[in-house]
Design an enzyme around this catalytic site. Structure first.
Site, PDB file in Angstrom:
ATOM      1  N   MET A  29       1.080 -17.271   1.107  1.00  0.00           N
ATOM      2  CA  MET A  29      -0.484 -17.586   0.617  1.00  0.00           C
ATOM      3  C   MET A  29      -0.600 -18.149  -0.736  1.00  0.00           C
ATOM      4  O   MET A  29      -2.005 -18.113  -1.053  1.00  0.00           O
ATOM      5  CB  MET A  29      -0.790 -16.190   0.903  1.00  0.00           C
ATOM      6  CG  MET A  29      -0.804 -14.832   1.749  1.00  0.00           C
ATOM      7  SD  MET A  29      -1.660 -13.988   2.521  1.00  0.00           S
ATOM      8  CE  MET A  29      -1.551 -12.784   1.105  1.00  0.00           C
ATOM      9  N   GLY A  30       0.109 -19.369  -1.061  1.00  0.00           N
ATOM     10  CA  GLY A  30       0.083 -19.986  -2.150  1.00  0.00           C
ATOM     11  C   GLY A  30       0.238 -18.517  -3.698  1.00  0.00           C
ATOM     12  O   GLY A  30       0.518 -17.544  -3.370  1.00  0.00           O
ATOM     13  N   HIS A  36       8.589 -18.067  -4.126  1.00  0.00           N
ATOM     14  CA  HIS A  36       8.635 -18.315  -3.708  1.00  0.00           C
ATOM     15  C   HIS A  36       9.603 -20.157  -3.459  1.00  0.00           C
ATOM     16  O   HIS A  36       9.843 -19.813  -2.715  1.00  0.00           O
ATOM     17  CB  HIS A  36       7.385 -19.063  -3.442  1.00  0.00           C
ATOM     18  CG  HIS A  36       5.947 -18.327  -3.130  1.00  0.00           C
ATOM     19  ND1 HIS A  36       5.034 -18.338  -4.179  1.00  0.00           N
ATOM     20  CD2 HIS A  36       5.493 -17.763  -2.073  1.00  0.00           C
ATOM     21  CE1 HIS A  36       4.329 -17.074  -3.807  1.00  0.00           C
ATOM     22  NE2 HIS A  36       4.820 -16.234  -2.378  1.00  0.00           N
TER      23      HIS A  36
HETATM   24  O1  PAF Z   1       3.989 -12.755   2.525  1.00  0.00           O
HETATM   25  C1  PAF Z   1       2.248 -13.681   2.987  1.00  0.00           C
HETATM   26  O2  PAF Z   1       2.655 -14.152   1.354  1.00  0.00           O
HETATM   27  C2  PAF Z   1       1.719 -13.212   3.903  1.00  0.00           C
HETATM   28  O3  PAF Z   1       2.024 -11.957   4.737  1.00  0.00           O
HETATM   29  C3  PAF Z   1       2.022 -14.299   5.266  1.00  0.00           C
HETATM   30  C4  PAF Z   1       4.045 -14.255   5.437  1.00  0.00           C
HETATM   31  C5  PAF Z   1       2.912 -15.864   4.253  1.00  0.00           C
HETATM   32  C6  PAF Z   1       1.430 -13.829   6.487  1.00  0.00           C
HETATM   33  O4  PAF Z   1       0.302 -14.316   5.867  1.00  0.00           O
END
Ligand code: PAF
Length: 285
Positions: A29-30, A36
């Site tokens: 979700m950025g 990440h």
């Molecule tokens: O973990 C996240 O950031 C969100 O729940 C995902 C898996 C991208 C789904 O919107």
């Protein structure tokens, strides 16, 4: 490359698919952080091409949650992805994902709903419908990007377990790879929501990982009774940290047992300065 439209993404992956190149998807979700980046690194190591999706998914937020205020930093996220060798960033608008003038309710949208036994506990208890929203969007992303592998962080362990269950139950031909939690020095699990914490709040938040580490230590010393293990947390708690849950469940099935074993996982959620933080640890590792 930044792609905002579904049909452009489909065009983009077509030659790689035709060439039998392996495709990895890192759904996000950025507001990307080192957690990440560890997923991106794992994807780069395993796959020929890597797509990162950046989409703040409206249907996984409850009416009183932080959808509007969730950090949106697409430019910085895109630059970070490019610097780290990502092939494409897919960042659709909510209209692109759910249709123009979309009305998000079960009356208007086909949802993918994971089973109750996996969602009636932990985050699912206070975030009713959250995992329906997650599974629905992840399924859509899987259908759009058609990856061979998809990478998720173990910090959201319940999410990871539920996505693995969805993939198994729906015979989705994608391998789900769980990646270890990345922590700041001191132990705080990295999260996009840590941005909301003051310096003092960050210090208070260290309590989550301390409680989990201590439970693991007690388990290793021979305490296996789940109630006793949970009780070890009481001496750590103070008024600055509001405990939402502390539970010990099986790492694959989320089943509750009276005695912990090596596959048990301790899960915790707390509010610090109003910010909801989660963390977990596997006892047998
Ligand atoms: O973990 C996240 O950031 C969100 O729940 C995902 C898996 C991208 C789904 O919107």
């Amino acid at each position: 490359m930044l792609i905002k439209k579904i049909n452009e993404l489909r065009e983009y992956i077509r030659p790689y698919k035709a060439n039998n190149e392996t495709l990895g998807l890192v759904p996000t979700m950025g507001a990307l952080h080192n957690g990440h980046l560890s997923l991106i690194k794992a994807a780069k190591e395993k796959c020929d091409r890597v797509v990162v999706s950046v989409f703040v998914n409206p249907i996984q937020f409850g009416p009183n949650e932080d959808y509007n205020k969730y950090p949106r930093t697409l430019k910085a996220d895109y630059e970070l992805c490019m610097k780290n060798g990502v092939d494409a960033v897919f960042s659709p608008s909510p209209e692109e994902m759910y249709g123009a003038g979309f009305i998000l309710s079960n009356d208007n949208l086909t949802y993918v709903c994971p089973p109750y036994n996996f969602t009636d506990k932990l985050c699912g208890k206070s975030r009713v419908g959250h995992f329906d929203g997650v599974c629905t969007v992840v399924n859509k992303l899987f259908n759009i990007v058609q990856p061979d592998f998809a990478f998720f962080g173990e910090k959201d362990a319940q999410q990871l377990i539920i996505i693995k269950k969805m993939v198994k139950d729906l015979n989705i031909p994608i391998e789900i790879i769980g990646c270890p939690i990345v922590r700041e020095t001191g132990g705080l699990a990295l999260s996009s929501r840590n941005k909301y914490l003051s310096e003092n709040g960050k210090k208070e938040a260290l309590l989550l990982s301390k409680i989990l580490q201590n439970i693991k230590k007690c388990y290793k010393q021979g305490i296996i009774n789940v109630d006793l293990l949970k009780e070890t947390a009481f001496s750590f708690l103070n008024n600055n940290v509001e405990l939402e849950y502390l539970e010990i469940y099986d790492s694959d099935t989320l089943e509750e047992k009276q005695e912990a074993d090596d596959n048990s996982r301790a899960f915790i959620a707390c509010r610090v300065e109003g910010v909801r933080l989660i963390d977990n640890i596997k006892l047998g590792e």
